[in-house]
Design an enzyme around this catalytic site. Structure first.
Site, short mmCIF file in Angstrom:
data_model
loop_
_atom_site.label_atom_id
_atom_site.label_comp_id
_atom_site.label_asym_id
_atom_site.label_seq_id
_atom_site.Cartn_x
_atom_site.Cartn_y
_atom_site.Cartn_z
N ARG A 46 -6.60 -5.44 19.76
CA ARG A 46 -6.46 -4.05 19.29
C ARG A 46 -5.13 -3.49 19.78
O ARG A 46 -4.45 -2.77 19.08
CB ARG A 46 -7.63 -3.17 19.77
CG ARG A 46 -7.36 -1.68 19.54
CD ARG A 46 -8.61 -0.79 19.53
NE ARG A 46 -9.60 -1.14 20.51
CZ ARG A 46 -9.52 -0.90 21.83
NH1 ARG A 46 -8.47 -0.27 22.33
NH2 ARG A 46 -10.48 -1.27 22.65
N TYR A 98 -0.78 13.43 -1.26
CA TYR A 98 -1.84 12.51 -1.68
C TYR A 98 -3.23 13.13 -1.40
O TYR A 98 -3.44 13.74 -0.33
CB TYR A 98 -1.66 11.21 -0.91
CG TYR A 98 -2.74 10.20 -1.14
CD1 TYR A 98 -2.84 9.51 -2.34
CD2 TYR A 98 -3.69 9.95 -0.15
CE1 TYR A 98 -3.85 8.59 -2.55
CE2 TYR A 98 -4.70 9.02 -0.36
CZ TYR A 98 -4.77 8.35 -1.56
OH TYR A 98 -5.78 7.45 -1.76
N ASP A 170 5.59 10.90 3.79
CA ASP A 170 4.86 9.80 3.16
C ASP A 170 5.79 9.19 2.12
O ASP A 170 6.11 9.82 1.11
CB ASP A 170 3.57 10.35 2.52
CG ASP A 170 2.69 9.25 1.94
OD1 ASP A 170 3.22 8.20 1.54
OD2 ASP A 170 1.46 9.46 1.87
N LYS A 195 0.07 -0.22 -1.69
CA LYS A 195 0.73 0.03 -2.97
C LYS A 195 1.93 -0.92 -3.14
O LYS A 195 1.74 -2.11 -3.19
CB LYS A 195 1.12 1.50 -3.05
CG LYS A 195 0.01 2.47 -2.56
CD LYS A 195 -1.22 2.46 -3.45
CE LYS A 195 -2.41 3.22 -2.86
NZ LYS A 195 -2.18 4.58 -2.43
C1 LIG Z 1 -2.80 5.43 -1.55
C2 LIG Z 1 -1.99 6.44 -0.83
C3 LIG Z 1 -2.31 6.81 0.47
C4 LIG Z 1 -3.54 6.26 1.19
O1 LIG Z 1 -3.44 4.90 1.40
P1 LIG Z 1 -4.73 3.92 1.51
O2 LIG Z 1 -4.08 2.61 1.76
O3 LIG Z 1 -5.44 4.01 0.21
O4 LIG Z 1 -5.55 4.41 2.62
C5 LIG Z 1 -1.49 7.71 1.12
N1 LIG Z 1 -0.42 8.25 0.50
C6 LIG Z 1 -0.08 7.92 -0.75
C7 LIG Z 1 1.10 8.54 -1.39
C8 LIG Z 1 -0.86 7.01 -1.47
O5 LIG Z 1 -0.53 6.70 -2.73
#
Ligand SMILES: *Cc1c(COP(=O)(O)O)cnc(C)c1O
Length: 377
Positions: A46, A98, A170, A195
């Site tokens: 961890r 998001y 982000d 993504k």
């Molecule tokens: C998908 C997404 C998240 C969250 O990510 P997960 O891997 O689904 O937990 C956060 N910010 C953006 C812009 C996203 O597209």
């Protein structure tokens, strides 16, 4: 070194012990401690794992930060980074972050005493107006989701620095290939590596990069104690996916540009949202802070029936949540990513039942356009 070279020659291109070009997957929970007094790097998985460390060092290099951290999901990264704040701290967040980030801020973290103000960050004056004595952080996303609104990152991050706020961006939609928020003045960058970084719709993982060691230590304290870490196999999938990031995004973004132009001319389409289009209000700002418009676009049909028909009829776009994979994905924010947002709030933001978000994959764009033409009728 340019970005494509850095993706391959990132310091982890060959395992020093064996010469292996694939990152070794160290599947273990614990490490034999040769000296019981301590002093070795890895003791419990961890707290640290060599496979995870390779990815953490790689993302830190790609974003130009001091320290990188990997989490079990993008939301694990967002939630853990927000965990560096304390009850009573005030966070200013872009109102169209998001959907999951919106939810954790407005439910879980509000319950734990974080104060949150959501603002339209496309106008920096709104950030100034939301500032209070207890404001500790600014949380931004550009382009935004799902309407691809552009925030002037350099200006807003400069303002945050001047006011002593920790700024968080982000960068999921852009990746460090197209946009490097730390260079624009951010303190922490977060990613859903699920993504574009992973890129193949086969893994859920999150990343965070801290500008300096001190912030890095604060994020590490949450990672280590909260424990929202990824397993080494998932880390390996992201390491592998990232090697082709530039090749994928170049192709996907070129496809998105052509698809956006084509959609603009279609009779069933009322509006197209893509920062690469001439008419996009944030185009100039976006071009000043990034090196491409990316592979995500949204459009609105003239009525909800057309949108639902499109989602039913389209063959080469999977009707699904998520984005950034090799396959084209068509999402319907109203029932998918923004389902948790109250309807009135959604409508105020322009997230209507005619809105469809497309993440362009690696299919030949002529085939996608022909398919979209058929599905739009
Ligand atoms: C998908 C997404 C998240 C969250 O990510 P997960 O891997 O689904 O937990 C956060 N910010 C953006 C812009 C996203 O597209």
């Amino acid at each position: 070194m340019k970005f494509g070279t850095l993706l391959i020659h990132n310091g982890h291109e060959a395992d020093p012990a064996t010469g292996a070009l694939g990152t070794p997957v160290i599947q273990t929970s614990t490490f034999a401690q040769r000296d019981i007094q301590g002093g070795q790097e890895f003791d419990y998985a961890r707290s640290g794992n060599p496979t995870r460390k390779a990815l953490e060092e790689t993302i830190a290099r790609l974003e130009g930060g001091a320290r990188g951290y990997a989490f079990g999901s993008g939301m694990g990264a967002v939630s853990s980074v927000l965990g560096i704040f304390s009850a009573g701290d005030h966070v200013i967040a872009a109102e169209d972050v998001y959907g999951g980030s919106w939810r954790i801020l407005n439910t879980f973290y509000r319950r734990w005493g974080l104060e949150v103000t959501a603002v339209d960050s496309t106008d920096i004056r709104n950030i100034g107006k939301a500032l209070r004595p207890g404001t500790k952080a600014l949380f931004l996303e550009s382009p935004s989701n799902p309407l691809l609104k552009i925030t002037d990152l350099r200006a807003c991050l400069g303002f945050a620095r001047e006011k002593g706020l920790v700024s968080i961006v982000d960068n999921t939609f852009m990746t460090p290939y197209l946009q490097r928020p730390l260079d624009l003045g951010a303190d922490i960058v977060v990613h859903s590596a699920t993504k574009f970084l992973g890129g193949h719709s086969d893994v859920v993982l999150g990343l965070a990069v801290a500008r300096d060691e001190e912030l890095g230590r604060r994020v590490y304290a949450v990672q280590n104690s909260f424990g929202a870490i990824p397993g080494p196999w998932d880390v390996w999938l992201v390491m592998r996916g990232m090697k082709t990031l530039k090749a994928r995004l170049d192709s996907q973004a070129a496809g998105a540009q052509r698809l956006a132009r084509w959609l603009e001319g279609h009779a069933a389409v009322a509006a197209v949202y893509y920062p690469g289009l001439e008419g996009h209000p944030g185009k100039a700002i976006h071009e000043g802070q990034s090196s491409g418009a990316g592979a995500v676009l949204s459009f609105k049909t003239r009525n909800a029936g057309q949108a639902l028909r499109f989602l039913k009829e389209v063959r080469y776009a999977a009707p699904a949540v998520s984005l950034g994979g090799v396959e084209t994905i068509a999402s319907y924010p109203v029932t998918m990513s923004h389902a948790a947002m109250p309807q009135a709030e959604r409508e105020r933001l322009g997230i209507t039942d005619t809105l469809i978000r497309i993440s362009v994959g690696l299919e030949d764009i002529e085939d996608l356009i022909a398919d979209f033409g058929r599905a739009l009728g």
